[in-house]
Design a protein around this motif. Structure first.
Motif, PDB file in Angstrom:
ATOM      1  N   LEU A  88       0.838  -1.198   0.000  1.00 32.82           N
ATOM      2  CA  LEU A  88       0.000   0.000   0.000  1.00 32.82           C
ATOM      3  C   LEU A  88       0.877   1.253   0.000  1.00 32.82           C
ATOM      4  O   LEU A  88       1.848   1.347   0.750  1.00 32.82           O
ATOM      5  CB  LEU A  88      -0.913   0.034   1.239  1.00 32.82           C
ATOM      6  CG  LEU A  88      -2.072  -0.964   1.292  1.00 32.82           C
ATOM      7  CD1 LEU A  88      -2.810  -0.814   2.618  1.00 32.82           C
ATOM      8  CD2 LEU A  88      -3.029  -0.756   0.128  1.00 32.82           C
ATOM      9  N   LYS A 107      -0.867   8.549  -2.040  1.00 32.66           N
ATOM     10  CA  LYS A 107      -0.634   9.421  -3.187  1.00 32.66           C
ATOM     11  C   LYS A 107       0.424  10.459  -2.845  1.00 32.66           C
ATOM     12  O   LYS A 107       1.270  10.808  -3.677  1.00 32.66           O
ATOM     13  CB  LYS A 107      -1.922  10.116  -3.609  1.00 32.66           C
ATOM     14  CG  LYS A 107      -1.757  11.077  -4.791  1.00 32.66           C
ATOM     15  CD  LYS A 107      -3.081  11.740  -5.141  1.00 32.66           C
ATOM     16  CE  LYS A 107      -2.914  12.628  -6.378  1.00 32.66           C
ATOM     17  NZ  LYS A 107      -2.020  13.771  -6.144  1.00 32.66           N
ATOM     18  N   SER A 166      -7.659   1.902  -3.167  1.00 34.78           N
ATOM     19  CA  SER A 166      -6.539   0.998  -2.900  1.00 34.78           C
ATOM     20  C   SER A 166      -6.705   0.249  -1.582  1.00 34.78           C
ATOM     21  O   SER A 166      -5.890  -0.626  -1.270  1.00 34.78           O
ATOM     22  CB  SER A 166      -5.221   1.782  -2.874  1.00 34.78           C
ATOM     23  OG  SER A 166      -5.169   2.654  -1.744  1.00 34.78           O
ATOM     24  N   ASN A 213      -5.597   6.921  -1.740  1.00 38.33           N
ATOM     25  CA  ASN A 213      -6.742   6.644  -2.604  1.00 38.33           C
ATOM     26  C   ASN A 213      -7.606   5.568  -1.940  1.00 38.33           C
ATOM     27  O   ASN A 213      -7.121   4.475  -1.627  1.00 38.33           O
ATOM     28  CB  ASN A 213      -6.248   6.165  -3.970  1.00 38.33           C
ATOM     29  CG  ASN A 213      -7.370   6.070  -4.992  1.00 38.33           C
ATOM     30  OD1 ASN A 213      -8.518   5.801  -4.656  1.00 38.33           O
ATOM     31  ND2 ASN A 213      -7.035   6.298  -6.251  1.00 38.33           N
TER      32      ASN A 213
END
Length: 288
Positions: free
Chosen positions: A121, A124, A189, A186
């Motif tokens: 993970l 952004k 995700s 995001n």
């Protein structure tokens, strides 16, 4: 680096002791020399999945806990751990089980996809470094929408990530392991956002491996049928009272019972009289 040029498309720049002054495009200056320090901070939240057990970075998941808008706890299934590696029952038993919000077996493929989705993970961007208490409140970190806790098999340190407020452009603020950084992530995700925990529950009601079963009793109304099983595999012998049941036909019937599927959780506990009861008794008397 001096003022912007009159057309606002560049900056005046002087280098060294030369008398020359240059005009450089804004992007080159903004993206590097005047960029926020947050731009250079690693946005990684979790390590990529490493399944090499001999590697020093081996990070196989031991358990996953999510709290907040959903409550979810997935832990190792001790029943699987008890099985020998060559036991055919390993094909029917998941390595994980759910203990919250449902206490039940999980769909192996779906839960593995879910857990793998927690590896690698990345955010952004890093929005704020060394946030103040007010900034933590503004981003919802003080009262997180979700809290993710990943426990690893060979690590003394868990991964803990708090997720705060969502914004209108499809991102959510995150804060990891008390590191003084607020990330923007995001929501697409994150596999647990807006998920239904029941989606991970195995649709099979129960999967007793036939070679482990000693007796199967079917009861409905005033009817009761008991099937006694001896032998394994092709040597299986099934009797109903003094009658021997055709092995192939019984196996089809047995599979039909296993095919009973649950489609959704009940709104409340059923307290009436069962329409049908199936009781499996195992050759290993300690197994219920």
């Amino acid at each position: 680096i001096g003022d912007k040029t009159p057309d606002k498309n560049g900056y005046y720049v002087k280098t060294g002791d030369t008398g020359a002054v240059y005009a450089c495009v804004s992007s080159a200056i903004d993206d590097y020399f005047l960029a926020k320090r947050e731009k250079y901070i690693d946005t990684k939240l979790t390590d990529a999945l490493d399944t090499d057990t001999s590697s020093s970075s081996y990070n196989s998941t031991l358990a996953v806990f999510v709290t907040g808008e959903i409550e979810l706890a997935i832990v190792p299934n001790e029943e699987f751990d008890k099985l020998p590696d060559d036991d055919p029952a390993t094909a029917f038993v998941s390595t994980y089980k759910m203990i919250k919000p449902y206490t039940d077996a999980v769909d192996s493929d779906l839960v593995n996809q879910f857990i793998q989705g927690l590896y690698g993970l990345s955010a952004k961007s890093v929005e704020i470094a060394n946030p103040t208490a007010q900034q933590l409140r503004d981003c919802g970190i003080d009262k997180p929408t979700y809290a993710l806790n990943i426990k690893y098999e060979k690590s003394e340190k868990d991964t803990v990530i708090l997720f705060g407020k969502k914004n209108d452009d499809g991102y959510i603020y995150a804060y990891k392991d008390k590191t003084p950084l607020i990330y923007k992530v995001n929501v697409l995700s994150l596999p647990f956002i807006d998920m239904d925990p029941f989606s991970l529950v195995s649709r099979s009601v129960i999967l007793p491996y036939i070679d482990y079963v000693k007796t199967m009793v079917i009861e409905y109304g005033s009817n009761k049928y008991q099937f006694d099983l001896t032998g394994n595999g092709d040597e299986l012998v099934v009797r109903h009272g003094s009658d021997t049941i055709d092995q192939a036909i019984f196996k089809q019937y047995y599979q039909l019972l296993l095919d009973a599927r649950r489609e959704e959780p009940a709104d409340k506990e059923y307290k009436g009289t069962p329409s049908l009861t199936i009781t499996y008794k195992y050759k290993n008397s300690s197994k219920k």
